[in-house]
Design a protein around this motif. Structure first.
Motif, PDB file in Angstrom:
ATOM      1  N   ALA A 117       0.820  -1.207   0.000  1.00 46.38           N
ATOM      2  CA  ALA A 117       0.000   0.000   0.000  1.00 46.38           C
ATOM      3  C   ALA A 117       0.858   1.262   0.000  1.00 46.38           C
ATOM      4  O   ALA A 117       0.390   2.324  -0.419  1.00 46.38           O
ATOM      5  CB  ALA A 117      -0.932   0.001   1.214  1.00 46.38           C
ATOM      6  N   ALA A 118       2.102   1.154   0.465  1.00 48.17           N
ATOM      7  CA  ALA A 118       2.997   2.309   0.456  1.00 48.17           C
ATOM      8  C   ALA A 118       3.526   2.594  -0.945  1.00 48.17           C
ATOM      9  O   ALA A 118       3.815   3.747  -1.286  1.00 48.17           O
ATOM     10  CB  ALA A 118       4.173   2.066   1.406  1.00 48.17           C
ATOM     11  N   VAL A 119       3.624   1.550  -1.777  1.00 50.07           N
ATOM     12  CA  VAL A 119       4.157   1.705  -3.135  1.00 50.07           C
ATOM     13  C   VAL A 119       3.040   1.948  -4.148  1.00 50.07           C
ATOM     14  O   VAL A 119       3.162   2.790  -5.043  1.00 50.07           O
ATOM     15  CB  VAL A 119       4.969   0.458  -3.536  1.00 50.07           C
ATOM     16  CG1 VAL A 119       5.403   0.543  -5.006  1.00 50.07           C
ATOM     17  CG2 VAL A 119       6.186   0.310  -2.634  1.00 50.07           C
ATOM     18  N   LEU A 120       1.932   1.206  -4.005  1.00 54.85           N
ATOM     19  CA  LEU A 120       0.818   1.284  -4.946  1.00 54.85           C
ATOM     20  C   LEU A 120      -0.385   1.928  -4.268  1.00 54.85           C
ATOM     21  O   LEU A 120      -0.465   1.955  -3.042  1.00 54.85           O
ATOM     22  CB  LEU A 120       0.443  -0.118  -5.423  1.00 54.85           C
ATOM     23  CG  LEU A 120       1.570  -0.989  -5.998  1.00 54.85           C
ATOM     24  CD1 LEU A 120       1.060  -2.398  -6.246  1.00 54.85           C
ATOM     25  CD2 LEU A 120       2.118  -0.376  -7.265  1.00 54.85           C
ATOM     26  N   PRO A 121      -1.344   2.452  -5.015  1.00 54.53           N
ATOM     27  CA  PRO A 121      -2.595   2.922  -4.412  1.00 54.53           C
ATOM     28  C   PRO A 121      -3.248   1.793  -3.623  1.00 54.53           C
ATOM     29  O   PRO A 121      -3.153   0.624  -4.012  1.00 54.53           O
ATOM     30  CB  PRO A 121      -3.444   3.320  -5.636  1.00 54.53           C
ATOM     31  CG  PRO A 121      -2.443   3.638  -6.688  1.00 54.53           C
ATOM     32  CD  PRO A 121      -1.308   2.691  -6.470  1.00 54.53           C
ATOM     33  N   ALA A 122      -3.907   2.123  -2.517  1.00 53.23           N
ATOM     34  CA  ALA A 122      -4.421   1.096  -1.603  1.00 53.23           C
ATOM     35  C   ALA A 122      -5.330   0.095  -2.300  1.00 53.23           C
ATOM     36  O   ALA A 122      -5.226  -1.118  -2.079  1.00 53.23           O
ATOM     37  CB  ALA A 122      -5.160   1.760  -0.440  1.00 53.23           C
ATOM     38  N   ARG A 123      -6.249   0.560  -3.139  1.00 53.64           N
ATOM     39  CA  ARG A 123      -7.164  -0.356  -3.823  1.00 53.64           C
ATOM     40  C   ARG A 123      -6.397  -1.300  -4.741  1.00 53.64           C
ATOM     41  O   ARG A 123      -6.596  -2.511  -4.716  1.00 53.64           O
ATOM     42  CB  ARG A 123      -8.216   0.420  -4.620  1.00 53.64           C
ATOM     43  CG  ARG A 123      -9.180   1.220  -3.767  1.00 53.64           C
ATOM     44  CD  ARG A 123     -10.213   1.953  -4.611  1.00 53.64           C
ATOM     45  NE  ARG A 123     -11.310   1.068  -4.982  1.00 53.64           N
ATOM     46  CZ  ARG A 123     -11.471   0.525  -6.185  1.00 53.64           C
ATOM     47  NH1 ARG A 123     -10.579   0.741  -7.135  1.00 53.64           N
ATOM     48  NH2 ARG A 123     -12.508  -0.240  -6.444  1.00 53.64           N
ATOM     49  N   GLU A 124      -5.503  -0.756  -5.572  1.00 55.17           N
ATOM     50  CA  GLU A 124      -4.756  -1.585  -6.508  1.00 55.17           C
ATOM     51  C   GLU A 124      -3.790  -2.528  -5.792  1.00 55.17           C
ATOM     52  O   GLU A 124      -3.524  -3.641  -6.251  1.00 55.17           O
ATOM     53  CB  GLU A 124      -3.976  -0.702  -7.485  1.00 55.17           C
ATOM     54  CG  GLU A 124      -4.814  -0.064  -8.572  1.00 55.17           C
ATOM     55  CD  GLU A 124      -5.631   1.120  -8.076  1.00 55.17           C
ATOM     56  OE1 GLU A 124      -5.511   1.471  -6.876  1.00 55.17           O
ATOM     57  OE2 GLU A 124      -6.386   1.694  -8.877  1.00 55.17           O
ATOM     58  N   SER A 125      -3.265  -2.093  -4.662  1.00 55.32           N
ATOM     59  CA  SER A 125      -2.309  -2.932  -3.928  1.00 55.32           C
ATOM     60  C   SER A 125      -2.956  -4.218  -3.446  1.00 55.32           C
ATOM     61  O   SER A 125      -2.308  -5.270  -3.376  1.00 55.32           O
ATOM     62  CB  SER A 125      -1.726  -2.155  -2.743  1.00 55.32           C
ATOM     63  OG  SER A 125      -2.685  -1.967  -1.719  1.00 55.32           O
ATOM     64  N   SER A 126      -4.241  -4.155  -3.123  1.00 57.68           N
ATOM     65  CA  SER A 126      -4.951  -5.338  -2.651  1.00 57.68           C
ATOM     66  C   SER A 126      -4.984  -6.421  -3.722  1.00 57.68           C
ATOM     67  O   SER A 126      -4.691  -7.590  -3.460  1.00 57.68           O
ATOM     68  CB  SER A 126      -6.377  -4.945  -2.246  1.00 57.68           C
ATOM     69  OG  SER A 126      -7.125  -6.076  -1.861  1.00 57.68           O
ATOM     70  N   GLY A 127      -5.321  -6.033  -4.955  1.00 59.10           N
ATOM     71  CA  GLY A 127      -5.366  -7.003  -6.041  1.00 59.10           C
ATOM     72  C   GLY A 127      -3.987  -7.471  -6.462  1.00 59.10           C
ATOM     73  O   GLY A 127      -3.802  -8.639  -6.826  1.00 59.10           O
ATOM     74  N   ALA A 128      -3.001  -6.580  -6.411  1.00 60.00           N
ATOM     75  CA  ALA A 128      -1.647  -6.941  -6.813  1.00 60.00           C
ATOM     76  C   ALA A 128      -1.020  -7.952  -5.853  1.00 60.00           C
ATOM     77  O   ALA A 128      -0.202  -8.785  -6.263  1.00 60.00           O
ATOM     78  CB  ALA A 128      -0.782  -5.689  -6.889  1.00 60.00           C
ATOM     79  N   LEU A 129      -1.404  -7.886  -4.595  1.00 67.56           N
ATOM     80  CA  LEU A 129      -0.825  -8.783  -3.593  1.00 67.56           C
ATOM     81  C   LEU A 129      -1.500 -10.156  -3.571  1.00 67.56           C
ATOM     82  O   LEU A 129      -0.863 -11.158  -3.222  1.00 67.56           O
ATOM     83  CB  LEU A 129      -0.919  -8.127  -2.211  1.00 67.56           C
ATOM     84  CG  LEU A 129      -0.298  -8.861  -1.026  1.00 67.56           C
ATOM     85  CD1 LEU A 129       1.185  -9.127  -1.247  1.00 67.56           C
ATOM     86  CD2 LEU A 129      -0.506  -8.044   0.251  1.00 67.56           C
ATOM     87  N   LEU A 130      -2.767 -10.219  -3.961  1.00 67.07           N
ATOM     88  CA  LEU A 130      -3.554 -11.443  -3.793  1.00 67.07           C
ATOM     89  C   LEU A 130      -2.932 -12.684  -4.452  1.00 67.07           C
ATOM     90  O   LEU A 130      -2.831 -13.738  -3.804  1.00 67.07           O
ATOM     91  CB  LEU A 130      -4.980 -11.222  -4.300  1.00 67.07           C
ATOM     92  CG  LEU A 130      -5.942 -12.407  -4.174  1.00 67.07           C
ATOM     93  CD1 LEU A 130      -6.032 -12.889  -2.731  1.00 67.07           C
ATOM     94  CD2 LEU A 130      -7.326 -12.030  -4.701  1.00 67.07           C
TER      95      LEU A 130
END
Length: 243
Positions: free
Chosen positions: A39-52
């Motif tokens: 979430a520090a690198v990517l927007p919070a919403r997008e970070s959720s999908g990128a990490l999944l």
């Protein structure tokens, strides 16, 4: 997504991927730090999908190691309320901005830890089914919103008195099922796409390294220290999300 990342961004994402592997085979609370770093690198919403997808890969590694140490009756009690929590989380993600999402998750996780510490000082007053329904709802909601259900499940499994291996095996199967269940919802919200999968492909090997390190480390950690570390990392990550 990948082309816009700096060297510092890649460093943080690599550390996060390493911690995903460590969390899946060792101290689960460390996984919340991965959420915060993404979430520090990517927007919070997008970070959720990128990490999944990285989390699912880590779940597969954890199941391969701890597949025999699982409490299926407990999981079956949790899954119905978890599904409801995921549906509520999907609606929440679709309507709120990044700041509200981060602070909601941080506050929820901190509240869960405080409730756990309070319950340790007095006898349990709720039934197993009631507690399972409440924690299942929270786990489903927080895992859908910010992949932060690990902290909720950690507190629940600790309060149930699980030893290390049963804790890790039950958590591994739980998150493999739940994270796979989340995929169509995340994709439907546009949180998983070709760009995010390219990022996953670049980091998946780091998750393997983290899993190996976590497996080696857990053999040296006793039960008391294990519980304290889980709670400590959960609190740290909760405070970070409240910023």
């Amino acid at each position: 997504m990948i082309s816009g990342l700096s060297g510092a961004d890649w460093t943080l994402l690599t550390i996060a991927a390493l911690l995903v592997g460590v969390a899946k085979t060792s101290i689960g609370g460390v996984g919340a730090i991965s959420v915060a770093l993404f979430a520090a690198v990517l927007p919070a919403r997008e970070s959720s999908g990128a990490l999944l997808p990285l989390l699912i890969f880590g779940d597969l590694l954890a199941v391969a190691v701890y597949r025999r140490h699982v409490n299926w009756p407990l999981l079956l009690r949790l899954f119905p309320s978890v599904a409801v929590g995921i549906l509520l989380g999907t609606v929440f993600v679709a309507w709120v901005d990044d700041t509200v999402m981060r602070r909601t998750i941080g506050g929820t996780l901190l509240a869960v830890v405080l409730v756990h510490l309070w319950q340790r000082r007095r006898p349990q007053t709720g039934t197993g089914r009631v507690r399972a329904a409440v924690f299942g709802l929270l786990a489903g909601f927080t895992t859908m919103v910010a992949n932060a259900g690990g902290a909720v499940m950690s507190v629940y499994l600790l309060s149930a008195g699980f030893r290390k291996l049963e804790f890790l095996g039950t958590a591994a199967w739980f998150f493999l099922v739940v994270n796979v269940f989340k995929v169509p919802f995340s994709a439907g919200l546009g949180l998983i796409d070709g760009d995010s999968l390219g990022l996953n492909a670049a980091l998946v090997g780091v998750v393997v390294v983290g899993a190996v390190l976590g497996r080696a480390a857990i053999k040296r950690v006793d039960q008391g220290r294990f519980e304290k570390l889980v709670l400590l990392f959960t609190v740290v990550s909760s405070l970070n999300l409240l910023r």
